[in-house]
Write an enzyme that holds these catalytic residues in place. Sequence first.
Site, PDB file in Angstrom:
ATOM      1  N   LYS A 126      29.467   1.121  20.155  1.00 48.78           N
ATOM      2  CA  LYS A 126      29.673   1.580  21.535  1.00 48.78           C
ATOM      3  C   LYS A 126      28.750   2.762  21.849  1.00 48.78           C
ATOM      4  O   LYS A 126      28.219   2.868  22.959  1.00 48.78           O
ATOM      5  CB  LYS A 126      31.133   1.995  21.750  1.00 48.78           C
ATOM      6  CG  LYS A 126      31.459   2.538  23.148  1.00 48.78           C
ATOM      7  CD  LYS A 126      31.112   1.529  24.234  1.00 48.78           C
ATOM      8  CE  LYS A 126      31.622   1.893  25.621  1.00 48.78           C
ATOM      9  NZ  LYS A 126      31.819   3.243  26.006  1.00 48.78           N
ATOM     10  N   GLU A 180      22.365   2.267  27.571  1.00 49.28           N
ATOM     11  CA  GLU A 180      22.741   2.380  28.991  1.00 49.28           C
ATOM     12  C   GLU A 180      22.021   3.552  29.669  1.00 49.28           C
ATOM     13  O   GLU A 180      21.557   3.435  30.801  1.00 49.28           O
ATOM     14  CB  GLU A 180      24.258   2.573  29.038  1.00 49.28           C
ATOM     15  CG  GLU A 180      24.892   2.703  30.391  1.00 49.28           C
ATOM     16  CD  GLU A 180      26.367   3.100  30.237  1.00 49.28           C
ATOM     17  OE1 GLU A 180      27.106   2.427  29.492  1.00 49.28           O
ATOM     18  OE2 GLU A 180      26.770   4.126  30.825  1.00 49.28           O
TER      19      GLU A 180
END
Lengths: 297, 297, 297, 297
Positions: B166, B173
């Site tokens: 993550k 991102e």
Amino acid sequence: MQLGLVGLGKMGFNMRERLREGGHEVIGYDPRPEVTDVPTLTALAEALKPPRVVWVMVPSGPITDTTIKELSQVLSEGDLVIDGGNSRYTEDGPHAKMLGEKGIAFIDAGVSGGVWGLKEGYGLMVGGADADVERAMPIFDTLRPPGPREDGFVHAGPVGAGHFAKMVHNGVEYALMSAYGEGYELLAAEELIKDPQAVYQAWTNGTVVRSWLQQLLAKALKEDPGFSQISGYTEDSGEGRWTVEEAIRLRVPVPGIAASLFARFLSRQDDSPTMKAVSALRNQFGGHAVKRISESG
Amino acid sequence: MQLGLVGLGKMGFNMRERLREGGHEVIGYDPRPEVTDVPTLTALAEALKPPRVVWVMVPSGPITDTTIKELSQVLSEGDLVIDGGNSRYTEDGPHAKMLGEKGIAFIDAGVSGGVWGLKEGYGLMVGGADADVERAMPIFDTLRPPGPREDGFVHAGPVGAGHFAKMVHNGVEYALMSAYGEGYELLAAEELIKDPQAVYQAWTNGTVVRSWLQQLLAKALKEDPGFSQISGYTEDSGEGRWTVEEAIRLRVPVPGIAASLFARFLSRQDDSPTMKAVSALRNQFGGHAVKRISESG
Amino acid sequence: MQLGLVGLGKMGFNMRERLREGGHEVIGYDPRPEVTDVPTLTALAEALKPPRVVWVMVPSGPITDTTIKELSQVLSEGDLVIDGGNSRYTEDGPHAKMLGEKGIAFIDAGVSGGVWGLKEGYGLMVGGADADVERAMPIFDTLRPPGPREDGFVHAGPVGAGHFAKMVHNGVEYALMSAYGEGYELLAAEELIKDPQAVYQAWTNGTVVRSWLQQLLAKALKEDPGFSQISGYTEDSGEGRWTVEEAIRLRVPVPGIAASLFARFLSRQDDSPTMKAVSALRNQFGGHAVKRISESG
Amino acid sequence: MQLGLVGLGKMGFNMRERLREGGHEVIGYDPRPEVTDVPTLTALAEALKPPRVVWVMVPSGPITDTTIKELSQVLSEGDLVIDGGNSRYTEDGPHAKMLGEKGIAFIDAGVSGGVWGLKEGYGLMVGGADADVERAMPIFDTLRPPGPREDGFVHAGPVGAGHFAKMVHNGVEYALMSAYGEGYELLAAEELIKDPQAVYQAWTNGTVVRSWLQQLLAKALKEDPGFSQISGYTEDSGEGRWTVEEAIRLRVPVPGIAASLFARFLSRQDDSPTMKAVSALRNQFGGHAVKRISESG
């Protein structure tokens, strides 16, 4: 409608097919006899009913230059030429001028979608006069993906705007690809992660980073886990370089796009002269060992 | 199945709803009386039938620490705690150990999807023992998007692997967002482009750069053309910083991710000390004018 | 020897003084009556005994263009023009050609040293034909710092090589200044460090990072501790932009120089459009708060 | 004054010499019999007259840890230990604490100058209490270069400040070296430039970019023109990594320093996993050719 299509390579070939499936009459020209519909550009012009629309889909640079020049000789007043290749947007003005002197209109069209465009449709960014764009709209509507026109097509501005938008599109693409690449390298470097491919597969749905490129990377990793068969050597086709050059002209900081461009340059070097200098410097001031060429062979 | 859910903020609240819609019995705890189902963690533990599964969805850092510590006191051998927050993966080992001493199992779960997860499902990356992951699978299967499990869920490895994946996801991102931001700035700076929003809208379909984030940027530009109402000041929640730190540990070059992190730091500075020094230097050697503070106000 | 000197600004004025101190006869021309020795370029040409040598020291771009064009009209076959300004090296070829058509020789000379050159001498990088360079050597020898000629002077190659070397010099200078700036910012941010100026002062002697720029930064910090009177807003005069453009042409990765260039662009923005887009995106997918314009005022 | 010196490697050996030339009585200890003055650390302690001053000059990390621990056992209340190695500044607090429990004082000293320090003096950045620093000042004054004390020595702050300043010094050094490296690569790539070495030689005097490192690079290029004998493979000893980590903690953007760190990581990769991913992606969407491993051999 009827369309002349010059250039039947990887992109043009597929576009002819998609346009024909869409009900258009496409007459294609390519120097390769096995794919062409007509033997010459002159024959192409003769086969099209005036006022003609001719789409040029050839490599950017000299070949596009030559093609547009030749078209200016075989086409007539009232015709329309669309450059759908990856020309630098600064070339569009001269092309429009040359054609305009014969009364031939010009549109620049950035086309995205790669080999997948045949099936999924092509993202289109065009520049030109309103009336010209309107005239070619049936072609654009067939090439673009289904759905609302504004989701896969934009009339971005006057001549040049289409290729400018496409250039920025490709600059962004460079940075996106590097971002996914860096993420992959991090996952592959950490021993906690059992299988980077499974992580990339899991990112394809529901996550913030999901995208078409992300799906393709998951697919590529499935086909060649660990990229054992592929070198990092990566060409660039110009748009990334142009994007950074235009960013400099416009005084826009583009650290991400520039980093991805430099990474491509580096990927093509056997050894970095910059780092040779750094290594030599460390040796000079600190007596740090350098790696001699004979060791690194 | 039955699930305890600690933390009913922006994420946890929506997750409770999605899980209930999926047929699970969710008992939520949150200090805010208006959202909680039970008054205390102890009450939560009592309301759940052993062996219990408790999902922790609270801010990473001290609050997660405290919550897991308190859970270790109210839960019992055979229970399972899932940390679904954005904890740094290095904290998972200690949490697993603390719980493990009481016979309580631990899973770290990276959850992506933001406020859209309620409707579209959450991308999940989990770390832990096979048996524990298997046990919580009905929960994961409801939270994740519909479709093949491997497209929105990954059991990435042992404890820590979920949060590591993550973290990398969020680092990527950062770089993706900066890439789209740089592209927007270029389009907005070039006068040929009539409307950058229309270009971003056109990129949502058919193009190589299409993605979920790209669609959101088109949407944001439609809501506030030119971003006239928004400042560039951008917080960061930790994962970007951690990603670069881990990249350094693993000796992985991450120029794109680092550039996007530094851009955030810069966005929060009124003026750059680095550039004050540069400006002062130019004045020293070249007599170049500097901008005095009084001028820049 | 005798020299005509066109342009008596910050650099040219000092150079005239240094050359006169070195025993040369310098006739200076500048449009400002208070500094010029002759009223016009024509008067300058008349005052010099053929074959003449004229040094041009005016701002690069149109003013240099015009000056060289005018000189081509007032000078004669056998004369020599030296462009000592910061012209882009690509302009040297056309200038040499224009002058060459009249039999006038041309040298491009990159000059470094800023306002300190008067006293310490100027670093010189020149491009041109051997005979022309030899002819102007007495001038070069007086302008350059004392010591071995090769330590402050280089005949880098044919026409263009001097300005190319100077352009790279300035690109490196950008990156050096940013490096020292980043170091300053780090020291200033860490509370353990009592006084960043004292550290920079201590680096001036004995350390690996000592340099002329480093000394100047220590001096600047002494004059304005904490840079309280100076803004980070930093202009750029072109060489940094050109260096990155040439790097792209040559496929040379220059992440350090590019970062320092982009930092200058950023220093001149009130707010970053890129970061507005990033901030808007975070709000879209995560519901993260954005800073509204009204708050940041 | 009298000084114990632990560690007689490249740095310590030279420092002993410089200190002895400066009139100090230095008793050195090193496990290598051929250089040591005493057989053991215990013997060193016995040979020194209390209150003792012992300078530790050993590799940072475990060896420094062990050495300081052993010194805490053989030294006595009132003694002083100086860690002159490249320890991370976060290690200084624990070392000071461990020694402090026995009444032994501690100073951290960053030492710059490399193999040249013997002759030219060492740049010194120290952290510690005023009284302790004062006590060791005769040593510092001999080690540092001649001239004003503040030009080659700084008492940067409390314990830790010396190594912090040295860490930043080395981070800046990384970026400086890369800047000169990039400049070299640009000069070497441009055919107009006859000889990059001559340009670097000319930069050593009079130019804005002149520096000690710049001189060393000119020297290195003279010794091995074109760096034909050296690989770009470049190690890093930690300070660059630590600098970027501290920058992240302090939220200081350091694009230049980070770029130079990543360039070192890249220099040690046979092939870039990031670029393998990028290359694979280009192949996926565009059908662009990839370079197979077999081709790149």
